[in-house]
Motif scaffolding. Structure first.
Motif, PDB file in Angstrom:
ATOM      1  N   LEU A   1      74.749  29.554  72.016  1.00 37.61           N
ATOM      2  CA  LEU A   1      74.063  30.793  72.390  1.00 37.61           C
ATOM      3  C   LEU A   1      73.383  30.677  73.751  1.00 37.61           C
ATOM      4  N   PHE A   2      72.667  29.573  73.973  1.00 36.83           N
ATOM      5  CA  PHE A   2      72.002  29.402  75.270  1.00 36.83           C
ATOM      6  C   PHE A   2      73.025  29.298  76.398  1.00 36.83           C
ATOM      7  N   ALA A   3      74.159  28.644  76.126  1.00 38.88           N
ATOM      8  CA  ALA A   3      75.190  28.500  77.149  1.00 38.88           C
ATOM      9  C   ALA A   3      75.918  29.815  77.426  1.00 38.88           C
ATOM     10  N   ALA A   4      75.857  30.731  76.484  1.00 37.95           N
ATOM     11  CA  ALA A   4      76.553  32.020  76.638  1.00 37.95           C
ATOM     12  C   ALA A   4      75.642  33.121  77.165  1.00 37.95           C
ATOM     13  N   VAL A   5      74.420  32.801  77.583  1.00 33.55           N
ATOM     14  CA  VAL A   5      73.481  33.856  77.991  1.00 33.55           C
ATOM     15  C   VAL A   5      73.952  34.651  79.196  1.00 33.55           C
ATOM     16  N   ARG A   6      74.969  34.190  79.870  1.00 31.04           N
ATOM     17  CA  ARG A   6      75.523  35.011  80.961  1.00 31.04           C
ATOM     18  C   ARG A   6      76.331  36.174  80.382  1.00 31.04           C
ATOM     19  N   ARG A   7      76.679  36.082  79.106  1.00 38.66           N
ATOM     20  CA  ARG A   7      77.477  37.135  78.464  1.00 38.66           C
ATOM     21  C   ARG A   7      76.786  37.768  77.267  1.00 38.66           C
ATOM     22  N   ILE A   8      75.645  37.283  76.904  1.00 34.72           N
ATOM     23  CA  ILE A   8      74.840  37.870  75.826  1.00 34.72           C
ATOM     24  C   ILE A   8      73.390  37.911  76.298  1.00 34.72           C
ATOM     25  N   PRO A   9      72.565  38.739  75.685  1.00 35.47           N
ATOM     26  CA  PRO A   9      71.157  38.809  76.095  1.00 35.47           C
ATOM     27  C   PRO A   9      70.422  37.491  75.835  1.00 35.47           C
ATOM     28  N   VAL A  10      69.463  37.186  76.682  1.00 36.91           N
ATOM     29  CA  VAL A  10      68.701  35.952  76.561  1.00 36.91           C
ATOM     30  C   VAL A  10      67.887  35.916  75.269  1.00 36.91           C
ATOM     31  N   TRP A  11      67.571  37.089  74.713  1.00 41.04           N
ATOM     32  CA  TRP A  11      66.780  37.097  73.481  1.00 41.04           C
ATOM     33  C   TRP A  11      67.602  36.661  72.265  1.00 41.04           C
ATOM     34  N   SER A  12      68.924  36.673  72.363  1.00 39.43           N
ATOM     35  CA  SER A  12      69.745  36.257  71.210  1.00 39.43           C
ATOM     36  C   SER A  12      69.473  34.818  70.783  1.00 39.43           C
ATOM     37  N   PRO A  13      69.579  33.833  71.686  1.00 34.70           N
ATOM     38  CA  PRO A  13      69.282  32.470  71.238  1.00 34.70           C
ATOM     39  C   PRO A  13      67.818  32.285  70.855  1.00 34.70           C
ATOM     40  N   LEU A  14      66.931  33.025  71.486  1.00 31.32           N
ATOM     41  CA  LEU A  14      65.511  32.903  71.125  1.00 31.32           C
ATOM     42  C   LEU A  14      65.263  33.393  69.703  1.00 31.32           C
ATOM     43  N   LEU A  15      65.910  34.496  69.309  1.00 33.64           N
ATOM     44  CA  LEU A  15      65.778  34.991  67.931  1.00 33.64           C
ATOM     45  C   LEU A  15      66.331  33.981  66.925  1.00 33.64           C
ATOM     46  N   VAL A  16      67.461  33.375  67.260  1.00 38.53           N
ATOM     47  CA  VAL A  16      68.042  32.368  66.356  1.00 38.53           C
ATOM     48  C   VAL A  16      67.119  31.161  66.243  1.00 38.53           C
ATOM     49  N   LEU A  17      66.499  30.777  67.337  1.00 39.35           N
ATOM     50  CA  LEU A  17      65.553  29.659  67.297  1.00 39.35           C
ATOM     51  C   LEU A  17      64.369  29.992  66.391  1.00 39.35           C
ATOM     52  N   VAL A  18      63.797  31.179  66.550  1.00 39.23           N
ATOM     53  CA  VAL A  18      62.672  31.600  65.700  1.00 39.23           C
ATOM     54  C   VAL A  18      63.104  31.641  64.237  1.00 39.23           C
ATOM     55  N   ALA A  19      64.265  32.224  63.967  1.00 37.54           N
ATOM     56  CA  ALA A  19      64.761  32.335  62.587  1.00 37.54           C
ATOM     57  C   ALA A  19      65.000  30.960  61.976  1.00 37.54           C
ATOM     58  N   THR A  20      65.553  30.055  62.756  1.00 32.33           N
ATOM     59  CA  THR A  20      65.830  28.703  62.264  1.00 32.33           C
ATOM     60  C   THR A  20      64.537  27.991  61.896  1.00 32.33           C
ATOM     61  N   VAL A  21      63.535  28.113  62.737  1.00 36.78           N
ATOM     62  CA  VAL A  21      62.235  27.487  62.446  1.00 36.78           C
ATOM     63  C   VAL A  21      61.625  28.110  61.189  1.00 36.78           C
ATOM     64  N   MET A  22      61.701  29.444  61.081  1.00 36.52           N
ATOM     65  CA  MET A  22      61.159  30.123  59.890  1.00 36.52           C
ATOM     66  C   MET A  22      61.804  29.590  58.617  1.00 36.52           C
ATOM     67  N   MET A  23      63.143  29.529  58.609  1.00 37.17           N
ATOM     68  CA  MET A  23      63.860  29.106  57.402  1.00 37.17           C
ATOM     69  C   MET A  23      63.644  27.631  57.103  1.00 37.17           C
ATOM     70  N   ALA A  24      63.457  26.820  58.149  1.00 35.33           N
ATOM     71  CA  ALA A  24      63.184  25.397  57.934  1.00 35.33           C
ATOM     72  C   ALA A  24      61.802  25.195  57.326  1.00 35.33           C
ATOM     73  N   MET A  25      60.866  26.067  57.701  1.00 36.50           N
ATOM     74  CA  MET A  25      59.504  25.966  57.160  1.00 36.50           C
ATOM     75  C   MET A  25      59.447  26.366  55.694  1.00 36.50           C
ATOM     76  N   ASP A  26      60.227  27.390  55.318  1.00 34.19           N
ATOM     77  CA  ASP A  26      60.148  27.902  53.949  1.00 34.19           C
ATOM     78  C   ASP A  26      61.448  28.643  53.619  1.00 34.19           C
ATOM     79  N   LEU A  27      62.185  28.136  52.646  1.00 34.16           N
ATOM     80  CA  LEU A  27      63.441  28.786  52.259  1.00 34.16           C
ATOM     81  C   LEU A  27      63.226  30.207  51.738  1.00 34.16           C
ATOM     82  N   ASP A  28      62.016  30.532  51.323  1.00 35.44           N
ATOM     83  CA  ASP A  28      61.740  31.908  50.900  1.00 35.44           C
ATOM     84  C   ASP A  28      61.812  32.880  52.081  1.00 35.44           C
ATOM     85  N   LEU A  29      61.848  32.357  53.293  1.00 30.96           N
ATOM     86  CA  LEU A  29      61.982  33.192  54.493  1.00 30.96           C
ATOM     87  C   LEU A  29      63.442  33.306  54.947  1.00 30.96           C
ATOM     88  N   MET A  30      64.359  32.920  54.068  1.00 30.14           N
ATOM     89  CA  MET A  30      65.763  32.944  54.426  1.00 30.14           C
ATOM     90  C   MET A  30      66.265  34.356  54.737  1.00 30.14           C
TER      91      MET A  30
END
Length: 187
Positions: free
Chosen positions: A131-160
């Protein structure tokens, strides 16, 4: 306009699993367990074309191949974990039997790091690199959202489920319906 549905279907099926696992009885070897894990398996498998599409959008072949290999390894481990979970849920007669079967499987040397703790994390790492490598073809917020989501789910599976919804939002530009035109890659 071309649409790319796995980019939405994959995270939404993972989110369905997350919602099902919050229901009473879904952690027992019953229908909820099997239905939830079937949705998870389908979602994980749909990430294969998503990873391939992201690889196509990365300018560097070397970087995209390495990131795809890392993500694919983690994805394969996650699929393996889900298949183990489905098998245990299908053959266990009750919660105690479920715990016993998981214990037998997870006591096999290498099973925990390969299918539960270490290798599955490679999926998220590889996906983020793509995602970060593709930011020239996708919005920069895409990998940032995935990073936030990944951290959320790693902290608590109830946030899946909320995490999966963030994944869907992050991957929406791949569908062609997000209104964000792909930016050309320059050498």
């Amino acid at each position: 306009m071309k649409t790319y549905q796995p980019a939405l279907a994959a995270p939404l099926l993972v989110g369905l699993y997350g919602a099902i696992r919050l229901l009473p009885g879904s952690k027992e070897p019953e229908a909820g367990w099997l239905l939830g894990h079937a949705a998870l398996l389908a979602g994980l498998l749909l990430f294969v074309p998503v990873l391939l599409e992201l690889r196509r959008r990365v300018a560097s072949r070397l970087l995209s191949t390495v990131a795809l290999t890392v993500a694919g390894t983690g994805l394969a481990a996650s699929v393996g974990q889900t298949l183990i979970d489905l098998w245990v849920g299908a053959v266990a007669v009750d919660k105690a039997d479920q715990r016993r079967l998981f214990g037998e499987v997870q006591d096999v040397p290498g099973v925990l790091p390969v299918f539960y703790t270490v290798l599955p994390t490679l999926f998220y790492l590889g996906l983020l690199v793509l995602l970060f490598a593709a930011v020239r073809r996708i919005p920069v917020w895409s990998p940032l959202l995935v990073l936030v989501a990944t951290v959320m789910m790693a902290m608590d599976l109830d946030l899946m489920t909320p995490g999966a919804l963030l994944f869907a939002l992050a991957l929406r530009p791949l569908t062609g319906s997000a209104g964000v035109p792909g930016r050309p890659v320059t050498a």
